[in-house]
Motif scaffolding. Structure first.
Motif, PDB file in Angstrom:
ATOM      1  N   ILE A  13      52.464 -17.575 -23.286  1.00 67.15           N
ATOM      2  CA  ILE A  13      52.298 -16.150 -23.897  1.00 67.15           C
ATOM      3  C   ILE A  13      52.235 -15.197 -22.686  1.00 67.15           C
ATOM      4  O   ILE A  13      51.469 -15.023 -22.032  1.00 67.15           O
ATOM      5  CB  ILE A  13      50.738 -16.164 -24.516  1.00 67.15           C
ATOM      6  N   PRO A  14      53.207 -14.195 -23.216  1.00 65.12           N
ATOM      7  CA  PRO A  14      53.361 -12.934 -21.980  1.00 65.12           C
ATOM      8  C   PRO A  14      51.975 -12.062 -22.182  1.00 65.12           C
ATOM      9  O   PRO A  14      51.642 -11.612 -23.153  1.00 65.12           O
ATOM     10  CB  PRO A  14      54.589 -12.151 -22.551  1.00 65.12           C
ATOM     11  N   ALA A  15      51.650 -11.923 -20.873  1.00 61.78           N
ATOM     12  CA  ALA A  15      50.308 -10.846 -20.940  1.00 61.78           C
ATOM     13  C   ALA A  15      50.723  -9.631 -20.572  1.00 61.78           C
ATOM     14  O   ALA A  15      51.784  -9.235 -20.087  1.00 61.78           O
ATOM     15  CB  ALA A  15      49.287 -11.753 -19.786  1.00 61.78           C
ATOM     16  N   GLY A  16      49.782  -8.819 -20.666  1.00 61.93           N
ATOM     17  CA  GLY A  16      49.803  -7.251 -20.138  1.00 61.93           C
ATOM     18  C   GLY A  16      49.986  -7.162 -18.814  1.00 61.93           C
ATOM     19  O   GLY A  16      50.055  -7.956 -17.999  1.00 61.93           O
ATOM     20  N   MET A  17      49.700  -6.075 -18.296  1.00 59.33           N
ATOM     21  CA  MET A  17      49.542  -5.870 -16.930  1.00 59.33           C
ATOM     22  C   MET A  17      48.064  -6.443 -16.237  1.00 59.33           C
ATOM     23  O   MET A  17      47.130  -6.129 -17.064  1.00 59.33           O
ATOM     24  CB  MET A  17      49.342  -4.005 -16.899  1.00 59.33           C
ATOM     25  N   ARG A  23      45.609  -0.313 -11.726  1.00 59.85           N
ATOM     26  CA  ARG A  23      45.052   0.542 -10.841  1.00 59.85           C
ATOM     27  C   ARG A  23      46.171   1.051 -10.074  1.00 59.85           C
ATOM     28  O   ARG A  23      46.059   2.555  -9.552  1.00 59.85           O
ATOM     29  CB  ARG A  23      44.086  -0.341  -9.901  1.00 59.85           C
ATOM     30  N   ARG A  24      47.264   0.319  -9.512  1.00 61.11           N
ATOM     31  CA  ARG A  24      48.422   0.988  -8.924  1.00 61.11           C
ATOM     32  C   ARG A  24      49.135   2.208  -9.606  1.00 61.11           C
ATOM     33  O   ARG A  24      49.343   3.195  -9.176  1.00 61.11           O
ATOM     34  CB  ARG A  24      49.221  -0.208  -8.327  1.00 61.11           C
ATOM     35  N   ILE A  25      49.186   1.892 -10.910  1.00 60.07           N
ATOM     36  CA  ILE A  25      50.058   2.679 -11.635  1.00 60.07           C
ATOM     37  C   ILE A  25      49.151   4.162 -11.903  1.00 60.07           C
ATOM     38  O   ILE A  25      49.643   5.086 -11.672  1.00 60.07           O
ATOM     39  CB  ILE A  25      50.416   2.317 -13.324  1.00 60.07           C
ATOM     40  N   ARG A  26      47.951   3.914 -12.234  1.00 63.51           N
ATOM     41  CA  ARG A  26      47.135   5.078 -12.039  1.00 63.51           C
ATOM     42  C   ARG A  26      46.808   6.019 -10.885  1.00 63.51           C
ATOM     43  O   ARG A  26      46.676   7.033 -10.932  1.00 63.51           O
ATOM     44  CB  ARG A  26      45.524   4.781 -12.780  1.00 63.51           C
ATOM     45  N   VAL A  67      39.957  10.659  -9.423  1.00 66.19           N
ATOM     46  CA  VAL A  67      40.586   9.846 -10.059  1.00 66.19           C
ATOM     47  C   VAL A  67      41.212   8.706  -9.516  1.00 66.19           C
ATOM     48  O   VAL A  67      40.989   7.518  -9.611  1.00 66.19           O
ATOM     49  CB  VAL A  67      41.678  10.439 -11.078  1.00 66.19           C
ATOM     50  N   ILE A  68      41.765   8.961  -8.213  1.00 65.63           N
ATOM     51  CA  ILE A  68      42.331   8.225  -7.117  1.00 65.63           C
ATOM     52  C   ILE A  68      41.100   6.955  -6.609  1.00 65.63           C
ATOM     53  O   ILE A  68      41.504   5.799  -6.739  1.00 65.63           O
ATOM     54  CB  ILE A  68      43.032   8.780  -6.202  1.00 65.63           C
ATOM     55  N   GLU A  69      40.103   7.802  -6.424  1.00 60.89           N
ATOM     56  CA  GLU A  69      39.019   7.022  -5.904  1.00 60.89           C
ATOM     57  C   GLU A  69      38.506   5.845  -6.855  1.00 60.89           C
ATOM     58  O   GLU A  69      38.024   4.909  -6.659  1.00 60.89           O
ATOM     59  CB  GLU A  69      37.880   7.675  -5.242  1.00 60.89           C
ATOM     60  N   LEU A  70      38.237   6.500  -8.278  1.00 58.89           N
ATOM     61  CA  LEU A  70      37.877   5.829  -9.102  1.00 58.89           C
ATOM     62  C   LEU A  70      38.860   4.539  -9.763  1.00 58.89           C
ATOM     63  O   LEU A  70      38.453   3.241  -9.763  1.00 58.89           O
ATOM     64  CB  LEU A  70      37.617   6.627 -10.485  1.00 58.89           C
ATOM     65  N   GLY A  74      38.314   0.277  -9.247  1.00 61.99           N
ATOM     66  CA  GLY A  74      38.403  -0.393 -10.589  1.00 61.99           C
ATOM     67  C   GLY A  74      37.847   0.030 -11.955  1.00 61.99           C
ATOM     68  O   GLY A  74      37.932  -0.398 -12.851  1.00 61.99           O
ATOM     69  N   ARG A  75      37.765   1.619 -11.612  1.00 62.27           N
ATOM     70  CA  ARG A  75      37.292   2.357 -12.872  1.00 62.27           C
ATOM     71  C   ARG A  75      38.603   3.027 -13.438  1.00 62.27           C
ATOM     72  O   ARG A  75      38.347   4.234 -13.562  1.00 62.27           O
ATOM     73  CB  ARG A  75      36.008   3.272 -12.785  1.00 62.27           C
ATOM     74  N   THR A  76      39.340   2.212 -14.171  1.00 68.72           N
ATOM     75  CA  THR A  76      40.852   3.005 -14.391  1.00 68.72           C
ATOM     76  C   THR A  76      40.681   3.586 -15.577  1.00 68.72           C
ATOM     77  O   THR A  76      41.166   4.519 -15.712  1.00 68.72           O
ATOM     78  CB  THR A  76      41.864   1.769 -14.133  1.00 68.72           C
ATOM     79  N   ARG A  77      39.803   3.060 -16.613  1.00 63.99           N
ATOM     80  CA  ARG A  77      39.836   3.629 -17.938  1.00 63.99           C
ATOM     81  C   ARG A  77      39.084   5.000 -17.806  1.00 63.99           C
ATOM     82  O   ARG A  77      39.485   6.039 -18.234  1.00 63.99           O
ATOM     83  CB  ARG A  77      39.205   2.729 -18.873  1.00 63.99           C
ATOM     84  N   LEU A  78      38.148   5.157 -17.101  1.00 68.18           N
ATOM     85  CA  LEU A  78      37.120   6.095 -16.919  1.00 68.18           C
ATOM     86  C   LEU A  78      38.012   7.027 -16.028  1.00 68.18           C
ATOM     87  O   LEU A  78      38.053   8.288 -16.650  1.00 68.18           O
ATOM     88  CB  LEU A  78      36.097   5.902 -15.943  1.00 68.18           C
TER      89      LEU A  78
END
Length: 99
Positions: A13-17, A23-26, A67-70, A74-78
């Motif tokens: 089953i293909p998974a999301g990211m 983290r890299r995208i953000r 935001v880069i530091e978050l 690992g706090r990507t949603r925040l």
């Protein structure tokens, strides 16, 4: 389920990211937005020298750095929510406060 009615195993089953990709995208998105905010700051300062301009766009630059530091921690949603809300607030402040 496939054509014969059998369920697929979880490995197929293909998974999301992955969290690392997210983290890299953000981080990349926040870096690009930081460059765009810096460019807008330079353009606005060329037309109008104001402490308020520096304050609004300086806060947006600091927010992009936060935001880069978050995202690195690992706090990507925040980080995503802060980036969206903060940049909308900066644009609203530019529209409302700066003539």
């Amino acid at each position: 389920m496939d054509a014969t009615g059998n369920e697929q195993p979880l490995s197929e089953i293909p998974a999301g990211m992955t969290p690392r990709q997210a983290r890299r995208i953000r981080i990349i998105l926040a870096s690009v937005l930081m460059g765009a905010v810096a460019l807008v700051l330079a353009i606005r300062l060329a037309s109008r020298h104001s402490v308020l301009v520096v304050g609004v766009y300086g806060a947006a630059l600091v927010l992009c750095g936060v935001v880069i530091e978050l995202s690195r921690n690992g706090r990507t949603r925040l980080g995503t929510w802060l980036l969206v809300i903060g940049l909308v607030a900066a644009l609203a402040a530019d529209w409302l406060l700066l003539p």
